[in-house]
Design a protein around this motif. Sequence first.
Motif, PDB file in Angstrom:
ATOM      1  N   ALA A 266      14.396 -33.139 -12.922  1.00 32.78           N
ATOM      2  CA  ALA A 266      15.188 -32.075 -13.562  1.00 32.78           C
ATOM      3  C   ALA A 266      15.158 -32.248 -15.075  1.00 32.78           C
ATOM      4  O   ALA A 266      14.949 -31.283 -15.828  1.00 32.78           O
ATOM      5  CB  ALA A 266      16.616 -32.096 -13.041  1.00 32.78           C
ATOM      6  N   VAL A 267      15.326 -33.490 -15.528  1.00 30.85           N
ATOM      7  CA  VAL A 267      15.306 -33.764 -16.968  1.00 30.85           C
ATOM      8  C   VAL A 267      13.948 -33.375 -17.548  1.00 30.85           C
ATOM      9  O   VAL A 267      13.857 -32.718 -18.585  1.00 30.85           O
ATOM     10  CB  VAL A 267      15.618 -35.264 -17.237  1.00 30.85           C
ATOM     11  CG1 VAL A 267      15.397 -35.609 -18.705  1.00 30.85           C
ATOM     12  CG2 VAL A 267      17.040 -35.595 -16.798  1.00 30.85           C
ATOM     13  N   LYS A 268      12.899 -33.750 -16.810  1.00 29.57           N
ATOM     14  CA  LYS A 268      11.541 -33.445 -17.272  1.00 29.57           C
ATOM     15  C   LYS A 268      11.331 -31.936 -17.372  1.00 29.57           C
ATOM     16  O   LYS A 268      10.809 -31.418 -18.365  1.00 29.57           O
ATOM     17  CB  LYS A 268      10.524 -34.058 -16.289  1.00 29.57           C
ATOM     18  CG  LYS A 268       9.259 -34.529 -16.961  1.00 29.57           C
ATOM     19  CD  LYS A 268       8.431 -35.394 -16.030  1.00 29.57           C
ATOM     20  CE  LYS A 268       7.608 -34.522 -15.101  1.00 29.57           C
ATOM     21  NZ  LYS A 268       7.117 -35.171 -13.899  1.00 29.57           N
ATOM     22  N   PHE A 269      11.759 -31.234 -16.334  1.00 29.78           N
ATOM     23  CA  PHE A 269      11.605 -29.770 -16.317  1.00 29.78           C
ATOM     24  C   PHE A 269      12.331 -29.148 -17.511  1.00 29.78           C
ATOM     25  O   PHE A 269      11.787 -28.290 -18.204  1.00 29.78           O
ATOM     26  CB  PHE A 269      12.144 -29.199 -15.004  1.00 29.78           C
ATOM     27  CG  PHE A 269      12.098 -27.689 -14.927  1.00 29.78           C
ATOM     28  CD1 PHE A 269      10.936 -27.031 -14.544  1.00 29.78           C
ATOM     29  CD2 PHE A 269      13.215 -26.923 -15.248  1.00 29.78           C
ATOM     30  CE1 PHE A 269      10.881 -25.636 -14.470  1.00 29.78           C
ATOM     31  CE2 PHE A 269      13.174 -25.533 -15.187  1.00 29.78           C
ATOM     32  CZ  PHE A 269      12.011 -24.889 -14.793  1.00 29.78           C
ATOM     33  N   VAL A 321      23.950 -35.785 -15.556  1.00 29.70           N
ATOM     34  CA  VAL A 321      22.710 -35.974 -16.308  1.00 29.70           C
ATOM     35  C   VAL A 321      22.084 -34.612 -16.635  1.00 29.70           C
ATOM     36  O   VAL A 321      21.636 -34.362 -17.761  1.00 29.70           O
ATOM     37  CB  VAL A 321      21.703 -36.857 -15.518  1.00 29.70           C
ATOM     38  CG1 VAL A 321      20.363 -36.924 -16.238  1.00 29.70           C
ATOM     39  CG2 VAL A 321      22.271 -38.250 -15.297  1.00 29.70           C
ATOM     40  N   VAL A 322      22.091 -33.709 -15.656  1.00 30.12           N
ATOM     41  CA  VAL A 322      21.527 -32.368 -15.874  1.00 30.12           C
ATOM     42  C   VAL A 322      22.310 -31.651 -16.978  1.00 30.12           C
ATOM     43  O   VAL A 322      21.719 -31.080 -17.911  1.00 30.12           O
ATOM     44  CB  VAL A 322      21.545 -31.540 -14.559  1.00 30.12           C
ATOM     45  CG1 VAL A 322      21.150 -30.089 -14.823  1.00 30.12           C
ATOM     46  CG2 VAL A 322      20.617 -32.163 -13.517  1.00 30.12           C
ATOM     47  N   MET A 323      23.640 -31.718 -16.909  1.00 26.86           N
ATOM     48  CA  MET A 323      24.471 -31.021 -17.892  1.00 26.86           C
ATOM     49  C   MET A 323      24.291 -31.626 -19.289  1.00 26.86           C
ATOM     50  O   MET A 323      24.240 -30.909 -20.287  1.00 26.86           O
ATOM     51  CB  MET A 323      25.951 -31.069 -17.481  1.00 26.86           C
ATOM     52  CG  MET A 323      26.268 -30.399 -16.160  1.00 26.86           C
ATOM     53  SD  MET A 323      25.678 -28.700 -15.998  1.00 26.86           S
ATOM     54  CE  MET A 323      26.882 -27.837 -16.987  1.00 26.86           C
ATOM     55  N   ALA A 324      24.185 -32.966 -19.341  1.00 31.03           N
ATOM     56  CA  ALA A 324      24.002 -33.617 -20.637  1.00 31.03           C
ATOM     57  C   ALA A 324      22.653 -33.248 -21.235  1.00 31.03           C
ATOM     58  O   ALA A 324      22.513 -33.109 -22.454  1.00 31.03           O
ATOM     59  CB  ALA A 324      24.118 -35.135 -20.474  1.00 31.03           C
ATOM     60  N   THR A 325      21.653 -33.066 -20.371  1.00 34.93           N
ATOM     61  CA  THR A 325      20.334 -32.680 -20.863  1.00 34.93           C
ATOM     62  C   THR A 325      20.376 -31.267 -21.451  1.00 34.93           C
ATOM     63  O   THR A 325      19.803 -31.004 -22.509  1.00 34.93           O
ATOM     64  CB  THR A 325      19.284 -32.769 -19.733  1.00 34.93           C
ATOM     65  OG1 THR A 325      19.382 -34.061 -19.136  1.00 34.93           O
ATOM     66  CG2 THR A 325      17.881 -32.564 -20.260  1.00 34.93           C
ATOM     67  N   LEU A 326      21.076 -30.365 -20.756  1.00 35.70           N
ATOM     68  CA  LEU A 326      21.227 -29.003 -21.297  1.00 35.70           C
ATOM     69  C   LEU A 326      21.880 -29.064 -22.675  1.00 35.70           C
ATOM     70  O   LEU A 326      21.449 -28.406 -23.619  1.00 35.70           O
ATOM     71  CB  LEU A 326      22.105 -28.152 -20.363  1.00 35.70           C
ATOM     72  CG  LEU A 326      21.517 -27.708 -19.023  1.00 35.70           C
ATOM     73  CD1 LEU A 326      22.579 -26.977 -18.204  1.00 35.70           C
ATOM     74  CD2 LEU A 326      20.310 -26.798 -19.233  1.00 35.70           C
ATOM     75  N   GLU A 327      22.908 -29.879 -22.779  1.00 39.61           N
ATOM     76  CA  GLU A 327      23.654 -30.015 -24.032  1.00 39.61           C
ATOM     77  C   GLU A 327      22.740 -30.543 -25.141  1.00 39.61           C
ATOM     78  O   GLU A 327      22.685 -29.989 -26.235  1.00 39.61           O
ATOM     79  CB  GLU A 327      24.841 -30.976 -23.782  1.00 39.61           C
ATOM     80  CG  GLU A 327      25.874 -31.015 -24.881  1.00 39.61           C
ATOM     81  CD  GLU A 327      26.701 -29.741 -24.997  1.00 39.61           C
ATOM     82  OE1 GLU A 327      27.153 -29.244 -23.950  1.00 39.61           O
ATOM     83  OE2 GLU A 327      26.889 -29.253 -26.127  1.00 39.61           O
ATOM     84  N   ARG A 328      22.025 -31.610 -24.794  1.00 37.42           N
ATOM     85  CA  ARG A 328      21.135 -32.246 -25.774  1.00 37.42           C
ATOM     86  C   ARG A 328      20.071 -31.269 -26.286  1.00 37.42           C
ATOM     87  O   ARG A 328      19.684 -31.309 -27.457  1.00 37.42           O
ATOM     88  CB  ARG A 328      20.479 -33.465 -25.113  1.00 37.42           C
ATOM     89  CG  ARG A 328      19.413 -34.166 -25.931  1.00 37.42           C
ATOM     90  CD  ARG A 328      19.190 -35.594 -25.429  1.00 37.42           C
ATOM     91  NE  ARG A 328      18.802 -35.663 -24.022  1.00 37.42           N
ATOM     92  CZ  ARG A 328      17.559 -35.464 -23.573  1.00 37.42           C
ATOM     93  NH1 ARG A 328      16.574 -35.191 -24.417  1.00 37.42           N
ATOM     94  NH2 ARG A 328      17.274 -35.549 -22.280  1.00 37.42           N
ATOM     95  N   LEU A 329      19.629 -30.374 -25.414  1.00 35.39           N
ATOM     96  CA  LEU A 329      18.578 -29.436 -25.802  1.00 35.39           C
ATOM     97  C   LEU A 329      19.157 -28.150 -26.397  1.00 35.39           C
ATOM     98  O   LEU A 329      18.422 -27.203 -26.676  1.00 35.39           O
ATOM     99  CB  LEU A 329      17.695 -29.104 -24.593  1.00 35.39           C
ATOM    100  CG  LEU A 329      16.985 -30.302 -23.955  1.00 35.39           C
ATOM    101  CD1 LEU A 329      16.268 -29.898 -22.688  1.00 35.39           C
ATOM    102  CD2 LEU A 329      15.986 -30.922 -24.940  1.00 35.39           C
ATOM    103  N   GLY A 330      20.467 -28.112 -26.541  1.00 37.31           N
ATOM    104  CA  GLY A 330      21.109 -26.941 -27.133  1.00 37.31           C
ATOM    105  C   GLY A 330      21.066 -25.715 -26.225  1.00 37.31           C
ATOM    106  O   GLY A 330      21.053 -24.576 -26.692  1.00 37.31           O
TER     107      GLY A 330
END
Length: 575
Positions: A266-269, A321-330
């Motif tokens: 998911a993070v990779k995607f 982790v998925v939500m934090a990745t969304l956040e990190r990528l704006g």
Amino acid sequence: MARLVWLCFLSVALITLCRGDDRPNFVFLVADDLGTGDVGCFGNDTIRTPNIDRIAAKGAKLTQHLAAAAICTPSRAAFLTGRYPIRYGMAGRTAPLPFFLLSIPSGLPRSEVTFPQMARDHGYRTALLGKWHLGLNCAWAGDHCHHPSEFGFDYFYGLPHSNDHDCDPDVKETLGQNFARRLYRRLRLWEISTSLFVVILALKYFEYIQWKTVFLLSAFGWSLVAYPYVSLSNGRHLNCVLMRDDDVIEMPFNISTITPRMTLEAVKFLEERKTETKPFLLEVSYTNVHHALLPNKEFRGKSRHGLYGDSVEEMDWSIGVVMATLERLGLTDNTFVYFTSDNGGHIEAGEEGGSNGIYKGGKGQGGSEGGIRMPTVVQWPRKIKPGTVVTEATSQMDIFPTVADILKAPLPQDRVMDGRNILPLLGGAKQPSPHDFLFHYCADYLHAVRYRPREGNVTWKAHFVSYNWDPGTTGCYSLAICQCTGQGVTYNDPPLLYDVTNDPVEDRPISAASDPDVLNVIKKAVEEHKMSLTEVENQFGLSGYLPRPWLQECCNFPFCGCQENVDLSPLRIGG
Ligand SMILES: *[C@@H]1O[C@H](CO)[C@@H](O)[C@H](O)[C@H]1NC(C)=O
Ligand SMILES: *[C@@H]1O[C@H](CO)[C@@H](O)[C@H](O)[C@H]1NC(C)=O
Ligand SMILES: *[C@@H]1O[C@H](CO)[C@@H](O)[C@H](O)[C@H]1NC(C)=O
């Protein structure tokens, strides 16, 4: 004048250009067998689900969000198609059934349209990570006629089938072995197949047929009679399969690393989306919290509710982790995030089956609130205000038309769509459910109907059929799951009527005499609903449900075994 025309043209072009990138992204998070009572924001104070709770706090909590079936396969079909499974032969037959084996020809019919397909047609990049459970092959292994890629997913990493009990390497006798043993003894299948073989040999002896025919008949007989046994008894090796797109990459899969691996995918995607202008639709379809309960070692023994609680917390971590990745990528602001479960907790599994909170019944009981009321939260900061609570009846089938509305995409016109657009409710509109009626099925039997009159505040529910629960419980412990018909149920005439707005636990049936109108309206709606159904092939018929060796997926033929090696250290699991 010319200048003005130019200005207009320019601004229209600009708006179009901007709008192109402005469509929201979608993330669908789907749990397996998770009960409403197992989530913090739905009242659980001993299981930690901070990440699901945060989605509710930043967005909306749906307290009457309903699955169209109380078991995986039909429920997931309805979620993706926006239609009752009965319309395309996916409701089941007689009993609450999922697909049990991977090597069967049944699956979601190709004529069905899914909302990921609609999104892909509208320029979205789409992916499914995790469980599919809607069939795979039709005529031979590898034709992948029911593969997620046929239903709108550009990328698939996950389980074409399911994680079930038999995927646990430590079980002595699996459910499949037990079932196969009893079935073959009861139907005398070994005796029958041996006699047939003797007949074939006799035919050869008297020169009625040739060796070639002996061989063909035996192979055919074997695949018909013996292969189901092989398939059932070797469930872990033959059904617990992990794929990447069209390739089998692990069988049997190691369930304790599946959730971390899916999380990594998911993070990779999401990271890959940074360099792309297309919006995306990602579904993460968790194997948690279905049996076999084998959460990663970092989560074992960490919760207060055994392996079940550990598994819920592992899933919540992954969602974090998925939500934090969304956040990190704006991406948070313009991403529509939806979390739900496919059906209620399997209460007959006791401590390891989870809790459906105040609601009666659970997995398998399509007419019981515990089977179909799903813990559901939605976040989309651009359109949904923090702390929104939607108490009106909504359905998982509503996602299709809701996504269509967001994309300004037309709905399919050649079929009945059962879902309704719930964007107004999510946006906080004070209005009744878009559903006048919702029909609650147990397999292909209609068990209950919900009715939301346009006036007033009450949602009614009429039970035409009730389950014969074990005394003092709301489950069928002796059978492991309640049945939909026959001895397993009671037919109510008149139907039992409840006001689920003021009596969500359904403790106080309302006398039919006091509200004959409500029942009459409901009965008329049932007639109309039945008129709208057409004759279709049942995907749960005997032939479609029989496994065939030529449909068996396999890696490393003829060994049918392989392993994926992934470095999970970037995840810092549990940290
Ligand atoms: C699953 O993977 C874990 C971690 O790599 C390993 O410790 C365990 O032995 C594996 N289990 C099986 C059944 O292969
Ligand atoms: C929380 O979940 C656990 C595990 O399903 C259950 O035993 C417990 O009763 C739940 N607590 C509440 C308050 O619902
Ligand atoms: C309906 O519910 C709303 C909000 O919960 C409440 O303000 C209103 O008084 C209710 N109306 C009736 C007729 O009960």
